[in-house]
Design an enzyme around this catalytic site. Structure first.
Site, short mmCIF file in Angstrom:
data_model
loop_
_atom_site.label_atom_id
_atom_site.label_comp_id
_atom_site.label_asym_id
_atom_site.label_seq_id
_atom_site.Cartn_x
_atom_site.Cartn_y
_atom_site.Cartn_z
CD GLN A 48 13.62 -2.39 7.52
OE1 GLN A 48 12.74 -2.68 6.70
NE2 GLN A 48 13.32 -2.18 8.80
CG ASN A 49 16.83 3.60 9.33
OD1 ASN A 49 15.75 3.30 8.80
ND2 ASN A 49 16.97 3.67 10.64
CB ILE A 50 19.50 5.23 3.18
CG1 ILE A 50 18.49 6.39 3.25
CG2 ILE A 50 18.87 3.97 2.63
CD1 ILE A 50 17.94 6.83 1.88
CG HIS A 58 16.21 -1.06 2.48
ND1 HIS A 58 15.07 -0.84 3.21
CD2 HIS A 58 16.09 -2.34 2.02
CE1 HIS A 58 14.28 -1.90 3.18
NE2 HIS A 58 14.87 -2.83 2.48
CB CYS A 109 32.52 6.83 -12.44
SG CYS A 109 33.62 5.43 -12.12
N1 APR Z 1 11.03 4.94 18.30
C1 APR Z 1 10.69 3.69 17.90
N2 APR Z 1 9.82 3.43 16.89
C2 APR Z 1 9.28 4.49 16.27
C3 APR Z 1 9.57 5.83 16.61
C4 APR Z 1 10.49 6.02 17.68
N3 APR Z 1 10.84 7.26 18.08
N4 APR Z 1 8.86 6.66 15.79
C5 APR Z 1 8.16 5.86 14.95
N5 APR Z 1 8.40 4.57 15.25
C6 APR Z 1 7.90 3.37 14.57
C7 APR Z 1 6.51 3.48 13.99
O1 APR Z 1 5.54 3.11 14.95
C8 APR Z 1 6.58 2.46 12.84
O2 APR Z 1 6.21 1.16 13.29
O3 APR Z 1 8.75 3.15 13.47
C9 APR Z 1 8.04 2.45 12.44
C10 APR Z 1 8.32 3.14 11.11
O4 APR Z 1 7.74 2.32 10.10
P1 APR Z 1 7.92 2.71 8.56
O5 APR Z 1 7.63 4.16 8.40
O6 APR Z 1 7.16 1.71 7.77
O7 APR Z 1 9.49 2.56 8.30
P2 APR Z 1 10.30 1.21 8.08
O8 APR Z 1 9.73 0.09 8.88
O9 APR Z 1 11.72 1.53 8.28
O10 APR Z 1 10.04 0.92 6.50
C11 APR Z 1 10.77 -0.13 5.92
O11 APR Z 1 9.98 0.61 3.77
O12 APR Z 1 9.48 2.20 2.18
C12 APR Z 1 10.44 1.30 2.62
O13 APR Z 1 12.72 1.55 2.09
C13 APR Z 1 11.73 1.98 3.00
O14 APR Z 1 13.40 1.10 4.51
C14 APR Z 1 12.04 1.46 4.40
C15 APR Z 1 11.12 0.25 4.51
#
Ligand code: APR
Length: 292
Positions: free
Chosen positions: A132-134, A150, A198
């Site tokens: 989900q990371n960019i 994403h 473009c």
């Molecule tokens: N190692 C593992 N997990 C971790 C770490 C780490 N070092 N640090 C934080 N976390 C966990 C947190 O506990 C949390 O559960 O990573 C998770 C981050 O959750 P979010 O901030 O909600 O991110 P994500 O799940 O990627 O969000 C999904 O939401 O807003 C949209 O487009 C955005 O792609 C994103 C999507």
């Protein structure tokens, strides 16, 4: 595909991993060994990653305390229209947020967790990374099959003809920072000046990232990889955003063993066979170390 990390960085990272493995084995030997045994028995491993996986690279998560959605309202800046409106109304606040994001992306490098996923691919165990990371860090760590549901901040897409180009992360950041540093207020015309043009049709290009309300990318490929997996690693995601969060559920329903690495328990705990309450950049290298 060779990892893009210099030898000295790999040496440094390996030292970090070795030190962490030694400290770690005193704390969580059983869960780590259990996860390593499960990985040993699997050959169709798929990783499903969220922003937590890049947290140890210095990139903020979204929903942790102090995360991006604590600073700006996702419904203000997460949609394209909301982002444009916010620039027009709260531009100086947004300017600082942008500067912080650019700084974190500039300093970020693949962390030991990314390198451990590259190791798993090198062992012919890992079939794909669904992320989900960019931030492009999986590719920079050397992984070759990266399904970015994403999008990717460093891939530009034409607003007119859909033509796509990859931009070098460091150059894109330097150019963006230079323009941002000239600004006292963040105004829309500058943003358009920042935009690549473009070469096919001359129209503006934007970063090929999925904003709220826009269609998720490569979902069919992600589901296809997940349901073929015999083991799915859920790494650093809160699992609250759909349809992406449905992918691990489908993997589980198709019979994959689920290992989750996340310091905070979440909804996935109901489908998880092995839950490791740790940082992924610490736990995953320790698990992979046991496979070597
Ligand atoms: N190692 C593992 N997990 C971790 C770490 C780490 N070092 N640090 C934080 N976390 C966990 C947190 O506990 C949390 O559960 O990573 C998770 C981050 O959750 P979010 O901030 O909600 O991110 P994500 O799940 O990627 O969000 C999904 O939401 O807003 C949209 O487009 C955005 O792609 C994103 C999507």
């Amino acid at each position: 595909m060779q990892s893009n990390i210099s030898n000295s960085s790999v040496g440094k990272v390996e030292l970090i991993i070795k030190k962490r493995v030694i400290t770690l084995m005193k704390d969580f030997p059983e869960i780590i060994e259990k996860a390593a045994s499960a990985l040993k028995a699997s050959n169709r491993v798929v990783a499903f990653c969220g922003s937590g996986f890049s947290e140890e690279s210095g990139i903020s998560t979204f929903r942790d305390p102090g995360g991006l959605w604590d600073i700006v309202d996702p419904w203000e800046v997460g949609t394209l229209q909301g982002f444009i409106n916010t620039i027009k109304t709260k531009n100086n606040q947004l300017l600082q947020v942008f500067r912080n994001i650019i700084d974190s992306f500039e300093k970020s490098e693949p962390n030991p967790g990314h390198l451990a996923l590259y190791d798993l691919e090198s062992m012919d165990k890992l079939q794909a990374v669904i992320t989900q990371n960019i931030d492009n860090l999986h590719q920079e760590a050397g992984n070759s099959t990266v399904i970015e549901v994403h999008g990717n901040l460093f891939r530009m897409k034409c607003l007119g003809c859909g033509n796509q180009i990859k931009v070098d992360r460091k150059q894109f950041i330097e150019k963006t920072r230079k323009e941002l540093n000239k600004l006292t207020d963040f105004d829309f015309t500058v943003l358009m000046n920042l935009a690549e043009k473009c070469r096919v049709c001359g129209n503006f290009m934007r970063p090929d990232v999925v904003m709220f309300g826009e269609a998720v990318q490569y979902l069919d490929e992600a589901y296809d990889a997940a349901i073929k997996a015999d083991l799915l690693l859920i790494l650093g995601t809160s699992g609250v955003v759909y349809p992406a969060a449905d992918i691990p559920i489908q993997a589980s329903r198709s019979g994959a063993k689920i290992i989750e690495i996340n310091p905070t328990e979440n909804a996935f705990v109901n489908i998880t066979d092995i839950y490791i309450p740790m940082k992924s950049g610490v736990a995953l290298p320790s698990i992979v170390e046991l496979l070597n």
